[in-house]
Design a protein around this motif. Structure first.
Motif, PDB file in Angstrom:
ATOM      1  N   ILE A  60       0.854  -1.195   0.000  1.00  0.00           N
ATOM      2  CA  ILE A  60       0.000   0.000   0.000  1.00  0.00           C
ATOM      3  C   ILE A  60       0.889   1.245   0.000  1.00  0.00           C
ATOM      4  O   ILE A  60       1.765   1.383   0.865  1.00  0.00           O
ATOM      5  CB  ILE A  60      -0.931   0.004   1.230  1.00  0.00           C
ATOM      6  N   PRO A  61       0.712   2.168  -0.945  1.00  0.00           N
ATOM      7  CA  PRO A  61       1.544   3.381  -0.976  1.00  0.00           C
ATOM      8  C   PRO A  61       1.399   4.195   0.307  1.00  0.00           C
ATOM      9  O   PRO A  61       0.308   4.278   0.883  1.00  0.00           O
ATOM     10  CB  PRO A  61       0.996   4.154  -2.184  1.00  0.00           C
ATOM     11  N   TYR A  62       2.497   4.799   0.726  1.00  0.00           N
ATOM     12  CA  TYR A  62       2.495   5.561   1.986  1.00  0.00           C
ATOM     13  C   TYR A  62       1.442   6.657   1.970  1.00  0.00           C
ATOM     14  O   TYR A  62       0.747   6.892   2.958  1.00  0.00           O
ATOM     15  CB  TYR A  62       3.881   6.147   2.236  1.00  0.00           C
ATOM     16  N   GLU A  63       1.303   7.337   0.819  1.00  0.00           N
ATOM     17  CA  GLU A  63       0.357   8.455   0.732  1.00  0.00           C
ATOM     18  C   GLU A  63      -1.087   7.995   0.825  1.00  0.00           C
ATOM     19  O   GLU A  63      -1.991   8.816   1.076  1.00  0.00           O
ATOM     20  CB  GLU A  63       0.578   9.253  -0.556  1.00  0.00           C
ATOM     21  N   SER A  64      -1.331   6.694   0.657  1.00  0.00           N
ATOM     22  CA  SER A  64      -2.696   6.169   0.748  1.00  0.00           C
ATOM     23  C   SER A  64      -3.059   5.692   2.147  1.00  0.00           C
ATOM     24  O   SER A  64      -4.205   5.315   2.391  1.00  0.00           O
ATOM     25  CB  SER A  64      -2.871   4.997  -0.232  1.00  0.00           C
ATOM     26  N   LEU A  65      -2.091   5.715   3.060  1.00  0.00           N
ATOM     27  CA  LEU A  65      -2.329   5.231   4.409  1.00  0.00           C
ATOM     28  C   LEU A  65      -3.118   6.234   5.230  1.00  0.00           C
ATOM     29  O   LEU A  65      -3.016   7.451   5.034  1.00  0.00           O
ATOM     30  CB  LEU A  65      -1.002   4.943   5.110  1.00  0.00           C
ATOM     31  N   THR A  66      -3.895   5.730   6.189  1.00  0.00           N
ATOM     32  CA  THR A  66      -4.540   6.603   7.169  1.00  0.00           C
ATOM     33  C   THR A  66      -3.473   7.120   8.136  1.00  0.00           C
ATOM     34  O   THR A  66      -2.332   6.635   8.161  1.00  0.00           O
ATOM     35  CB  THR A  66      -5.619   5.838   7.956  1.00  0.00           C
ATOM     36  N   GLN A  69      -2.304   4.338  10.279  1.00  0.00           N
ATOM     37  CA  GLN A  69      -1.432   3.425   9.561  1.00  0.00           C
ATOM     38  C   GLN A  69      -0.039   4.035   9.345  1.00  0.00           C
ATOM     39  O   GLN A  69       0.966   3.323   9.402  1.00  0.00           O
ATOM     40  CB  GLN A  69      -2.055   3.040   8.219  1.00  0.00           C
ATOM     41  N   LYS A  70       0.021   5.338   9.113  1.00  0.00           N
ATOM     42  CA  LYS A  70       1.316   6.000   8.960  1.00  0.00           C
ATOM     43  C   LYS A  70       2.112   5.922  10.255  1.00  0.00           C
ATOM     44  O   LYS A  70       3.324   5.679  10.242  1.00  0.00           O
ATOM     45  CB  LYS A  70       1.119   7.457   8.543  1.00  0.00           C
TER      46      LYS A  70
END
Length: 247
Positions: A60-66, A69-70
């Motif tokens: 999952i791309p970092y920019e797509s994480l909540t 999640q980050k």
């Protein structure tokens, strides 16, 4: 082991319990506040570990994480291994060396799904355990750890997770070691006096190196146990090490 054999074994042990300078070493542990075998705590941290590994597996791309999640991703060393992991987070002495083999004088017979082999005592996983295989409490049974150490590498500490630590219930049901005698390359080094806790217990061994063949053999012999609530079987979840040298 019969009563007579136990008496003879104890007498022989006492007669042999001195180092080269005649001193008997009684080693006491430093206790660390890990692990926490509370079921709710284990469940919480296992869920975090599972979520972290899902993020990695699914790429999952970092920019797509909540945001949660980050935060999880940014603390990857804490969550990647899960709540049962006993190794170091990041580089450690194990980057340079570690045991070459683990053997034991006995082990409990395996079931279809679980084994109790000596290697379990050095897999950095509290859910597995070495369990001695005698019909009583395993007094006199041994686990032997061998190293190949170049001259600059030394073993300085042993970290023991006493008992069968995959849950607090299982830990209480099975027996634990109260006293180990420790032999270094066949010579008695001293006693390790363990507390009756599943927390990490660290013993300072000084600085132990290899012999002229770069071999170091540490043998732990069960001398006394804390009796389990249900089983005679005596278990050790982990025997880990620390040391000095290049890494």
């Amino acid at each position: 082991m019969t009563t007579l054999k136990k008496i003879i074994f104890t007498i022989i042990t006492i007669m042999n319990c001195s180092t080269a300078d005649g001193q008997i070493l009684q080693l006491e542990p430093s206790i660390f506040n890990y692990p926490d075998l509370d079921a709710d705590t284990l469940s919480k941290y296992q869920a975090l570990s599972d979520e972290y590994n899902r993020i990695i597996d699914e790429k999952i791309p970092y920019e797509s994480l909540t945001e949660q999640q980050k935060t999880l991703f940014e603390n990857e060393l804490l969550h990647s291994e899960g709540p049962y992991f006993t190794g170091e987070l990041g580089c450690s002495w194990y980057c340079a060396t570690g045991p070459s083999s683990l053997t034991s004088t006995s082990q409990l017979e395996s079931t279809k799904t679980i084994n109790y082999k000596p290697e379990n005592a050095h897999d950095f996983d509290l859910r597995t355990s070495w369990v001695e295989g005698q019909e009583d409490y395993g007094i006199g049974e041994e686990i032997k750890i061998e190293f190949n150490l170049s001259s600059n590498l030394k073993v300085t500490h042993v970290n023991i997770f006493n008992g069968y630590s995959k849950s607090e219930k299982v830990w209480k049901e099975n027996s634990r070691v109260k006293v180990f005698s420790l032999y270094v390359n066949g010579n008695l080094f001293g006693y390790l006096n363990l507390e009756d806790t599943y927390k990490k217990q660290q013993f300072d061994l000084g600085s132990l190196g290899g012999d002229e063949n770069e071999k170091l053999v540490l043998t732990l012999r069960i001398i006394e146990v804390y009796k389990g609530d249900k089983y005679m079987d005596t278990a050790i979840s982990e025997i880990n090490f620390d040391g000095t040298g290049d890494h």
